[in-house]
Write a protein that holds these residues in place. Structure first.
Motif, PDB file in Angstrom:
ATOM      1  N   SER A   1       0.826  -1.209   0.000  1.00  0.00           N
ATOM      2  CA  SER A   1       0.000   0.000   0.000  1.00  0.00           C
ATOM      3  C   SER A   1       0.859   1.257   0.000  1.00  0.00           C
ATOM      4  CB  SER A   1      -0.940   0.006   1.209  1.00  0.00           C
ATOM      5  OG  SER A   1      -0.214   0.103   2.425  1.00  0.00           O
ATOM      6  N   GLY A   2       1.927   1.264   0.809  1.00  0.00           N
ATOM      7  CA  GLY A   2       2.819   2.420   0.847  1.00  0.00           C
ATOM      8  C   GLY A   2       3.561   2.598  -0.458  1.00  0.00           C
ATOM      9  N   ILE A   3       3.993   1.499  -1.042  1.00  0.00           N
ATOM     10  CA  ILE A   3       4.714   1.563  -2.315  1.00  0.00           C
ATOM     11  C   ILE A   3       3.803   2.067  -3.425  1.00  0.00           C
ATOM     12  CG2 ILE A   3       5.783   0.100  -4.081  1.00  0.00           C
ATOM     13  CD1 ILE A   3       6.893  -1.549  -1.606  1.00  0.00           C
ATOM     14  N   ALA A   4       2.556   1.594  -3.456  1.00  0.00           N
ATOM     15  CA  ALA A   4       1.601   2.063  -4.460  1.00  0.00           C
ATOM     16  C   ALA A   4       1.333   3.553  -4.300  1.00  0.00           C
ATOM     17  CB  ALA A   4       0.303   1.270  -4.349  1.00  0.00           C
ATOM     18  N   ARG A   5       1.207   4.028  -3.063  1.00  0.00           N
ATOM     19  CA  ARG A   5       0.974   5.451  -2.842  1.00  0.00           C
ATOM     20  C   ARG A   5       2.185   6.269  -3.277  1.00  0.00           C
ATOM     21  NH1 ARG A   5      -1.807   9.769  -3.333  1.00  0.00           N
ATOM     22  NH2 ARG A   5      -1.551  11.319  -1.690  1.00  0.00           N
ATOM     23  N   ALA A   6       3.391   5.794  -2.969  1.00  0.00           N
ATOM     24  CA  ALA A   6       4.604   6.502  -3.387  1.00  0.00           C
ATOM     25  C   ALA A   6       4.685   6.574  -4.904  1.00  0.00           C
ATOM     26  CB  ALA A   6       5.835   5.809  -2.809  1.00  0.00           C
ATOM     27  N   ALA A   7       4.377   5.487  -5.588  1.00  0.00           N
ATOM     28  CA  ALA A   7       4.422   5.476  -7.053  1.00  0.00           C
ATOM     29  C   ALA A   7       3.417   6.455  -7.637  1.00  0.00           C
ATOM     30  CB  ALA A   7       4.160   4.064  -7.574  1.00  0.00           C
TER      31      ALA A   7
END
Length: 321
Positions: free
Chosen positions: A13-19
């Motif tokens: 979830s954090g990686i998707a938000r960062a992307a």
């Protein structure tokens, strides 16, 4: 009141938000094995300009492009046999290769500061590698700190230094290597532009040939980390101190009495990991930090490079990060 950046977990979830933030042209601080980087889409000119603005970084100082794998690098730069050998040996890892740009690379010209070469690397950090794959392109990412100041090895360093100028921090905790990547140029005979997390001796063993060191022109750096003043705390540094003076904070190496010790055992890997966190901790309003001598081989070459630049006279033109 300005808001602090969002702290994103290093999970899907954090990686998707960062992307998503990076695709929208925002700045995201990302963890690497070396230090935290201030990342933007390397193909988005406005986003790359925002890196320079947030850091107060001189526009003539080039950036490194972070990619997910060697194929991502090969899409941007020429790829000689030496690059293939070094990538196989050290990627993912703290090695940046500087190579001639390919036509049609698609990067913002601000990334290279007008040079015909580009520094590329594959960071050894699982969350950031996942982010690079999710984002699907190169990220320009110098250290996530105000230009010229101490490099950030924790999310707290990033937030203290840049605060609301960053949209989010992908929080993976402390960086294990602690000094920036080694930068090796391959636009001719291999030559060292910056010592770092891969010792020169390891590069020479992999290449089977000596690696020359190249003197840098501070007015026209070929890579990050080449300006005279860099990595600096607010306090002045007194290097190679074999005595302690009244009023100084004391940063030791080896079996010495001090405030903080890079490595009681004299381990250069431990010393590199501790260098920036200890300098952050000792930079508490004191006027001088005295530093024990550190051997000048292996990772000690990178440690001494950082200390020398941190102790240099501090004019605005000489600072970068």
């Amino acid at each position: 009141m300005p808001q602090s950046p969002h702290r994103l977990p290093p999970d899907p979830s954090g990686i998707a938000r960062a992307a998503a933030l990076l695709r929208a042209g925002k700045l995201v601080a990302i963890p690497t094995e070396t230090v935290y980087g201030l990342a933007a889409d390397a193909r988005n000119d406005a986003a790359v300009a925002a890196i320079f603005d947030a850091k107060g970084r001189p526009s003539f100082n080039p950036l490194i492009a972070h990619v997910a794998d060697a194929a991502g690098a090969q899409a941007l730069v020429d790829w000689p046999a030496e690059a293939e050998r070094l990538a196989a040996a050290f990627w993912p890892g703290p090695l940046t290769l500087v190579l001639p740009l390919k036509p049609g690379h698609g990067l913002s010209p601000r990334v290279t500061a007008g040079l015909g070469t580009l520094g590329v690397r594959v960071p050894d950090q699982p969350a950031t590698l996942a982010l690079l794959r999710a984002f699907g392109g190169p990220l320009a990412a110098p250290s996530a700190n105000p230009s010229g100041r101490l490099s950030p090895t924790t999310p707290e360093h990033v937030i203290a230094g840049l605060g609301p100028r960053v949209s989010a921090v992908l929080d993976a905790g402390p960086c294990p290597v602690g000094v920036e990547s080694t930068i090796l140029a391959l636009d001719g005979a291999p030559h060292l532009l910056r010592p770092g997390g891969v010792p020169v001796e390891a590069l020479e063993q992999a290449l089977g040939t000596p690696v020359a060191a190249t003197g840098a022109d501070p007015a026209r750096p070929q890579a990050p980390g080449q300006l005279a003043s860099h990595y600096a705390p607010q306090a002045a540094l007194r290097l190679d101190a074999t005595d302690w003076r009244s009023g100084e904070r004391r940063l030791g190496f080896g079996p010495v009495d001090c405030d903080l010790n890079l490595s009681h055992a004299g381990d250069l890997r431990e010393a590199a990991t501790n260098l920036f966190p200890h300098l952050h901790a000792l930079d508490d309003g004191t006027h001088v930090i005295a530093v024990s001598p550190v051997p000048r081989h292996g990772l000690g070459l990178a440690i001494n490079d950082r200390l020398r630049r941190a102790a240099a006279p501090r004019g605005k033109a000489g600072r970068t990060a």
